[in-house]
Design an enzyme around this catalytic site. Sequence first.
Site, mmCIF file in Angstrom:
data_model
loop_
_atom_site.group_PDB
_atom_site.id
_atom_site.type_symbol
_atom_site.label_atom_id
_atom_site.label_comp_id
_atom_site.label_asym_id
_atom_site.label_seq_id
_atom_site.Cartn_x
_atom_site.Cartn_y
_atom_site.Cartn_z
ATOM 1 N N HIS B 436 0.828 -1.203 0.000
ATOM 2 C CA HIS B 436 0.000 0.000 0.000
ATOM 3 C C HIS B 436 0.860 1.249 0.000
ATOM 4 C CE1 HIS B 436 -2.409 3.166 2.011
ATOM 5 N NE2 HIS B 436 -3.391 2.663 1.265
ATOM 6 N N GLU B 726 -9.477 -8.124 -13.458
ATOM 7 C CA GLU B 726 -8.451 -8.350 -12.438
ATOM 8 C C GLU B 726 -8.350 -9.801 -12.040
ATOM 9 O OE1 GLU B 726 -8.798 -5.088 -9.293
ATOM 10 O OE2 GLU B 726 -10.850 -5.366 -9.989
ATOM 11 N N THR B 748 -3.512 -5.005 -13.632
ATOM 12 C CA THR B 748 -2.482 -6.044 -13.627
ATOM 13 C C THR B 748 -1.942 -6.331 -12.228
ATOM 14 O OG1 THR B 748 -0.933 -4.327 -14.295
ATOM 15 C CG2 THR B 748 -1.782 -5.777 -16.012
ATOM 16 N N CYS B 812 -4.396 -0.663 -16.385
ATOM 17 C CA CYS B 812 -4.366 0.403 -15.390
ATOM 18 C C CYS B 812 -3.653 -0.024 -14.121
ATOM 19 C CB CYS B 812 -5.777 0.912 -15.077
ATOM 20 S SG CYS B 812 -6.811 -0.331 -14.298
#
Lengths: 864, 864
Positions: B436, B726, B748, B812
């Site tokens: 993250h 996804e 991806t 994206c």
Amino acid sequence: MVQEQTGAAVQKHIGIADFTEITPTAPIAVGLHGGRAKCLQRLIRLDLPVPRTVALSFPAVRRIAAGETVDVDAILAGFGAMPLVSVRPSSQDPDWGGPGAILNIGMTDARHAELSATLGRAAADLLYLKFIQAYAVHVARLDPEMFDIPAEVVETTLHDMLFAYEEETDEPFPQDPARQLAEVLRSMARAWEGTSARLLRQAKGAPADAGLGLVVQAMALGIGPVESGSGVIQFVDGATGRPQITGRYLSQSQGRDALTADAGALFLTRDPRGQSLEEHCPDCFAELLRYGALCRERLREEMQIEFALEAGRLSVLDAVRVGRTARGEVRISVALAEDGIISHEEAVLRVPPRALPELLHHQVDPRGHRDVLARGIGASPGAATGRIALSSRTAQQMKSREEPCILVRRETKPEDIRGMHASVGVLTERGGMSSHAAVIARGLGLPCVVGVSSMKINRRDRSVTFGDGRVFFEGDVVTLDGTAGQAMAGEVALLAPALDDAFQTLLDWADDARDIGVRANADTPEEAQMARRFAAEGIGLCRTEHMFFAESRLIVMREMIFADRAEDRAAVLERLLPMQRADFEELFEIMQGHPVCIRLFDPPLHEFLPTGREGIRELADALDLPVSTVSRRVEALSEFNPMLGMRGVRLGITVPEIYDMQARAIFEATVAVSRRGDAVVPEVMIPLVSAKREVELVKARVDAVAAAVRAETGVDFDYRLGVMVETPRASLRAGEIAQHAAFLSFGTNDLTQMTYGLSRDDAGRFMGSYVSQGVFPEDPFHRLDIDGVGELLKIGAERGRAGRPDVTLSVCGEHGGDPDSIAFCRNAGFDYVSCSPFRVPVARLAAAHAAIDARRAALAEQAI
Amino acid sequence: MVQEQTGAAVQKHIGIADFTEITPTAPIAVGLHGGRAKCLQRLIRLDLPVPRTVALSFPAVRRIAAGETVDVDAILAGFGAMPLVSVRPSSQDPDWGGPGAILNIGMTDARHAELSATLGRAAADLLYLKFIQAYAVHVARLDPEMFDIPAEVVETTLHDMLFAYEEETDEPFPQDPARQLAEVLRSMARAWEGTSARLLRQAKGAPADAGLGLVVQAMALGIGPVESGSGVIQFVDGATGRPQITGRYLSQSQGRDALTADAGALFLTRDPRGQSLEEHCPDCFAELLRYGALCRERLREEMQIEFALEAGRLSVLDAVRVGRTARGEVRISVALAEDGIISHEEAVLRVPPRALPELLHHQVDPRGHRDVLARGIGASPGAATGRIALSSRTAQQMKSREEPCILVRRETKPEDIRGMHASVGVLTERGGMSSHAAVIARGLGLPCVVGVSSMKINRRDRSVTFGDGRVFFEGDVVTLDGTAGQAMAGEVALLAPALDDAFQTLLDWADDARDIGVRANADTPEEAQMARRFAAEGIGLCRTEHMFFAESRLIVMREMIFADRAEDRAAVLERLLPMQRADFEELFEIMQGHPVCIRLFDPPLHEFLPTGREGIRELADALDLPVSTVSRRVEALSEFNPMLGMRGVRLGITVPEIYDMQARAIFEATVAVSRRGDAVVPEVMIPLVSAKREVELVKARVDAVAAAVRAETGVDFDYRLGVMVETPRASLRAGEIAQHAAFLSFGTNDLTQMTYGLSRDDAGRFMGSYVSQGVFPEDPFHRLDIDGVGELLKIGAERGRAGRPDVTLSVCGEHGGDPDSIAFCRNAGFDYVSCSPFRVPVARLAAAHAAIDARRAALAEQAI
């Protein structure tokens, strides 16, 4: 309300082509007239005394429902001047249901008068009343309570009922038999089109455009002064499939009244409890026996026959396949085949694989009372009664006291396995069909209910509060129904499993037919023995991690986790080696030379560490380390998504000492057992592979261990190294991976998780709503997702074969026991499937179905 | 030790074919003789005064290393009766390194006597000493300390050093120039084959069989009584790329001594600080300027020239490409193109896209001192100095006091986003390239170092203990280098970003060349503005979840989570509507009609709930609920594998009120902004799809909201609904999914996680070891895995196009900014890539490279 015929311009006429009198040679087809019409034709061909019957086709009924006019005069023409007929539904598959039969059509005041003269007033009244009642309720759709036939029919009853009809409908009761029949046909045709009827039959597998046929049959009255009545007879017990004449006969009755009558019905065979048809009417009884034998022989099925006596004359009105349980079906089919009436193949095909689990486990007796405490997902079939145990420790204590117990947990974890072994059933608050509890319970053959979110476990006072507020304490008795997904209060009557001769015979025949192997997933000696008992051809998946959870081993694992250097880890693991070796020796002995595929260590290391404060403190004591060191290591090993973390081959490469030890244990066990008997050729499987290089690295070390063991023992042995294909990438790269792998075994559980991006442990929270909204047609963890996961299986199989033509292909996920998935694997060219031991019989039968279906399809193809 | 030649039988002779005198027309090739040999030939062709040079080919050097004899007499034949030569390495790519040059080969007692006569004893001593030193250390491999040349050379120095050589080797210093050269060549050939040299060059991309060439050149002495010396000159500053003559010249020196001399070196151009070559030797200086211009023009490159003056005569010994930073490369290439020396396309190709990030961020000044506290993974490039903040709250407080701060956390979570916004850099203990912290920091353009496992945060005394034991408290100053992955103590000198004209020009040229679109992933107005500044063509991914973490919104989200009924949830969400609408209005305004692709709510709900006891108590207070209710809900929502849990479209279907509200906010913003200016056509993207039906269900609701907003506002508008691909299943089923989707955007990151079965948050623990062992050639979260994930992209793209020919295809995920991945997407026919704003320039340049490479490959194909 009866709909009046209006707007004749838009109504077409149902003519002669739309109905057919059933004769031995009439063109009657199941797909056009329904199963009942076809069955009646077969009875007629057998020369059984079937009253005149006319069949209306699906298109005809569909047109009737659409409002077209019926040429009932033409239909009635063959039934005599004053026809009296019944109408029964005839759908393609009897299971799809249909409107109820209506009898005595043609009863009018005139006919009543005529019958009063011939049969007497009482019989005529009863026949007329029965018709008025049925017509009022089913055709005119009036309030049923107003048309109850009183127990004591008096002189005014008929008049009252005719008056009531006129009152409600503002018209007199129709006196034209043709009009009566037309309305009956229309109401039955419309009922079939109703939304709820449609939904009900679609739920049973009917297509959206399923048609309804109708049969119009001359009445055999069953009511009258000379011996008249009706009954049903069958020659086997549907529950067990064993030969036994059952049924009832009731004088002065029609239809299936005998079955529902409170009193007055006769037994069929001599019975100390009362009168029987055999005594009362020996000729009729003998005829019925003859009919039964004829049907069995010629219709190749056990039939239930509906018959009537009209003034002493026997008629056969209908016959249907005897309703039966799965165990009934097995015995009936095997008996038919053993009597040469059907082929072995046919017997195999008649038993649906999905029905088998019912035979393998205790079942809640359907006749017993159920005091349901909680409902959840029936995750492993069968039933069991036991005391509540809220921890694995308690379960083991109860087991040692020989008290059967039900393990009740929030969810189960690997460390609960010993508790599950000690229990007779498992109940959890969380989880779905593929949660840990569900998977392990199916493996152990334990009934299991999961996802009971209404249940709340109170650890403090060791109790469970159920959804309705009732509180049960540890030690209280409950019963689990893992088939229905229910927990019940107290003890409930159970039926024992049915693994009898018929079952074994059927599975032997299935083995003759099938052309794909069936192995079992078995981790323990108990499971391996079960696998052998169900004739699995080997172990397709032996998970080794449970071997590390025994208390004496767990502490060694933990020491290993806290060792910082490779040498230290190896030294600690050295202590596990003799235990692992003994595990494998035992498995090899049990499997007697049948292949055993051992998956190397798979779970993340944090599963071996405690989570709570107390556990951490205890571990710190045991390892003589500061609490902060232990809790820091526990934290460092914790993962956001353990499923996608440091496990499987990733651990094998990062901490190679574990695989080294396991390989050595496997090979030393191989040498030891091979010395005593047949040569063992172990299969070593690498889990969670996603890249070829992972296989190369592990293979190099395993080969080295094998060479070392060969050198040390002076014994040569073979082994096969293979890969568990669980990631989409491993499927895609199967071509190059297969170059280093003697076999590829597809772990469809994980593959499904990754293909969908869906954790089986977390899916439970919305899977129900997803399936009910049709987002997924089925739970993909339960039934293989052919479109997505299936494509990855196909890609993997094709590329694996291309990369290494002699590679062995198999499926070892939960789907290995699912019939559809087995058919898919067979057709995709897999060598075997592997499933939990209790699914092995299902898999053997399903594999046989798949092979037979394919052969038949190929023959049909040739015929074209 | 010098190896004696033994066993002549196995030794072959290196003959005339193995060396080539470099002349304008000699067959010299980079792939056979190395880059230096080829460059020297180019200088010779330009008529530069290069001394006689002979090149040895790769095969010849390989044979020398293998022990074959060298016909050094033949090589030396052209160099006069008493040859004096140097040997320099000539590898194919100068970056691959090679052994150091050895000068003055041929110095013997006899030659020393001769030179003492012509140049004087001091010069002759120095030349002989230099050779003995080099030979002893590099050829005979003796202890370097024994052969230091003293600052003050006296009469006995030469004798002492010759004696030392004989003492150490038991043989006199070799007096045969041929023998000297043979040994030098052999030692250099062998050095190239050494393990560490091999590893070093392979790390720089050299193939395993990379060859070494050698060049033997007549010495230009640089030492002697008439003006002699050596130097280097270049005409641009490598750090900035700006024109500037730099270099040194040192009298009485050889090789590159001038660059390392402490004192005595001359400046090149007039300089107030001291003497210059320009003044000292204006003719030579003028010649050098002419050579520089000639090289730039004809070699189409800025070269650094190595030259020597021997008794006032200028020689050019060598020239190499000027070393440069990325910003230097940009300016040099643009200047060459603007001067018409190279094409725009060539200029674009010369700048490697991966080098661009260096220009976009502050960098630690390479000349500064680094006091490194900790090393980790450089997860987001750039550098920053600030005070340590251990919580987002502290970071925000520091920001409000205008104190730059570095957020230091165990790991970051969505609720840290505001803290990250308030910081100038982020440092975390856990995580990898795709954690993250890393993803968000790259998005924000903040330097970020993650996975610093040696660091320990002590929450109690609010301090950080680093690996070496040093303790820093909150508020202490540190500097982060996100490029190198380091945290340093205190303040460190930084270089500012270089977004100058040359940079803009180069990217304009790149835009001319490329044929795939580039959008930015942008969630906030700041990021959207950055995206526009870097000329992104739209927003390819606007994640909306951050919009729910602002304090005022978080409490609403929590209320929604605790609402039991759909109506209640909708009512609560109603309060978020105006805020969301404002978010979207602002984004639409900034993007001025460029497309904005908004991903509907994606994260699992539990991310919005507190985890600790205190947080739960606070929330219970805020919602006026019992603590037990709150903690039970928190537990119920917790997941084993959140990545694979109830998020994305699963949440959209199960709790549809969230998407309803978002769709309304998007459409109302569309209407509002369209009324003020150009029509906005928003793109609405559904995340985590795995089945077609998910899209159908969401589409039906979104369409309904659009219809309602059109009806309420009376304004018509268009929008495009698409799917984020996804999951592997979505790729496989792209054909049917595309039938309901105007665009498919491949995420991806998640696709990689699921294809590998690998959580990006957990992969950090072993990814380093995996990449270093070659299990994965690269971190697949960093560089797209072409073989596995790439195949799913191709399958998805092909099937998507087949299902809907006009579907827009894009990537994206993080890979949208990776050059190799961009080339892959371009070649697979994608319409655009989307990446974090700071990667947009990289992506534009990489897209240009991909297009130019493809065009050139096509031309080459045609030519054949």
